[in-house]
Design an enzyme around this catalytic site. Sequence first.
Site, mmCIF file in Angstrom:
data_model
loop_
_atom_site.group_PDB
_atom_site.id
_atom_site.type_symbol
_atom_site.label_atom_id
_atom_site.label_comp_id
_atom_site.label_asym_id
_atom_site.label_seq_id
_atom_site.Cartn_x
_atom_site.Cartn_y
_atom_site.Cartn_z
ATOM 1 N N GLN A 197 88.860 16.663 13.830
ATOM 2 C CA GLN A 197 87.837 15.700 13.436
ATOM 3 C C GLN A 197 87.607 14.675 14.552
ATOM 4 O OE1 GLN A 197 89.897 14.671 9.862
ATOM 5 N NE2 GLN A 197 91.801 14.398 10.969
ATOM 6 N N HIS A 226 96.356 1.839 -0.927
ATOM 7 C CA HIS A 226 97.707 2.407 -0.788
ATOM 8 C C HIS A 226 98.614 2.036 -1.955
ATOM 9 C CE1 HIS A 226 96.449 2.776 3.585
ATOM 10 N NE2 HIS A 226 96.564 3.993 3.108
ATOM 11 N N ASP A 258 97.583 7.662 8.241
ATOM 12 C CA ASP A 258 97.712 6.254 8.666
ATOM 13 C C ASP A 258 99.060 5.661 8.264
ATOM 14 O OD1 ASP A 258 97.304 5.243 5.846
ATOM 15 O OD2 ASP A 258 95.353 6.163 6.193
ATOM 16 N N ASP A 283 99.326 21.988 7.370
ATOM 17 C CA ASP A 283 98.307 22.033 6.319
ATOM 18 C C ASP A 283 98.959 21.816 4.940
ATOM 19 O OD1 ASP A 283 96.365 22.718 4.467
ATOM 20 O OD2 ASP A 283 95.496 24.261 5.758
ATOM 21 N N ASP A 312 96.615 12.077 -0.438
ATOM 22 C CA ASP A 312 95.882 11.012 0.252
ATOM 23 C C ASP A 312 94.987 11.672 1.291
ATOM 24 O OD1 ASP A 312 95.015 8.777 1.532
ATOM 25 O OD2 ASP A 312 96.988 8.034 2.101
ATOM 26 N N SER A 313 93.941 12.306 0.808
ATOM 27 C CA SER A 313 93.113 13.143 1.681
ATOM 28 C C SER A 313 91.823 12.441 2.068
ATOM 29 C CB SER A 313 92.745 14.427 0.934
ATOM 30 O OG SER A 313 91.956 14.089 -0.186
ATOM 31 N N GLU A 327 87.575 12.878 2.438
ATOM 32 C CA GLU A 327 86.592 13.432 1.503
ATOM 33 C C GLU A 327 86.576 14.960 1.615
ATOM 34 O OE1 GLU A 327 82.835 11.630 1.240
ATOM 35 O OE2 GLU A 327 83.613 9.628 1.519
ATOM 36 N N PRO A 347 88.897 20.077 6.904
ATOM 37 C CA PRO A 347 90.202 20.613 6.492
ATOM 38 C C PRO A 347 90.644 20.164 5.103
ATOM 39 C CG PRO A 347 90.482 18.896 8.155
ATOM 40 C CD PRO A 347 89.012 19.174 8.063
#
Length: 282
Positions: free
Chosen positions: A31, A62, A86, A137, A155-156, A158, A162
């Site tokens: 990305q 978070h 992050d 992955d 915690d992906s 949108e 991937p």
Amino acid sequence: MGLWFTEKQTDHFGITVKVKETLHSEQTNFQKLEVVKTEEFGNMLLLDGLVMTTERDEFTYHEMITHPALFTHPNPRHVLVVGGGDGGTVREVLKHPLVEKVTQVEIDQKVIEYSKKFLPSISIGYEDPLVDVIVGDGFLHIHENKAKYDVILVDSTEPIGPSAKLFELGFFQGIYESLKEDGIFVAQSDNPWFKPDLIKTVFQDVFEIFPITRLYTANIPTYPSGLWSFTLGSKEYDPLQVEVEIPQDMELFYYTANIHYAAFQLPRFMQELIKIRTLKRV
Ligand code: SAM
């Protein structure tokens, strides 16, 4: 006048922030990764032009992806974080005294690397010896690890690139199998203003698989519409039936015991999104 950045949240609506400087910009294997210093929200991480987190409002997201599940499970020893490069979710999980191990599976090493460099207050958890980071992955990881985790937090990004497969029925089935017999999971499920169909689909898929399914919200100003949703699936414990007791020395800025229950109280237009299935079950 200065430099302004706009995230187009739809084709006709966006959020604009004033940027002091660009700290980093590169195309990773997965990305476009950018970190910018903003006037209003501190350093901001962007992936493919979408706001992932900012130093100023990250705590709301978070804390709320983490604590409702961690305070519902009576014995959350091994927690898996899928995505979350992050580090903010890992940091929140580590606040729980019963946690013995946090495994994180993040597909893009560069997100971790540049979060450590430019978002030190968010990525601080990576220094903890309880944390095991796997660069890979999350979809494959949950299918390769059965009955292993007490809690899984997704915690992906949108559902594009991937992370698209992290919103599929097969992924939620894999999560069910990757959890122990009393496990709980939470996935961020976007916002009800611009992505109502996504919330509907995720809720219905999780509802098909887990005996207890709940939708809850939090206010996150830099995410589309500011009203964010999370979908929780649980094999045994109901977040609305537990008694939440927060240790006095736990440093929190959004989550409280009252917020725990209040977050599950949905505005009527969100109740409508999950109504059909809820009624069918009763
Ligand atoms: N809080 C953010 C939000 O809602 O916009 C998400 C932030 S976090 C940085 C999302 C992370 O998920 C990214 O670093 C991305 O690389 C990671 N990711 C996307 N697809 C993944 C996959 N299939 N497996 C593991 N990590 C993935």
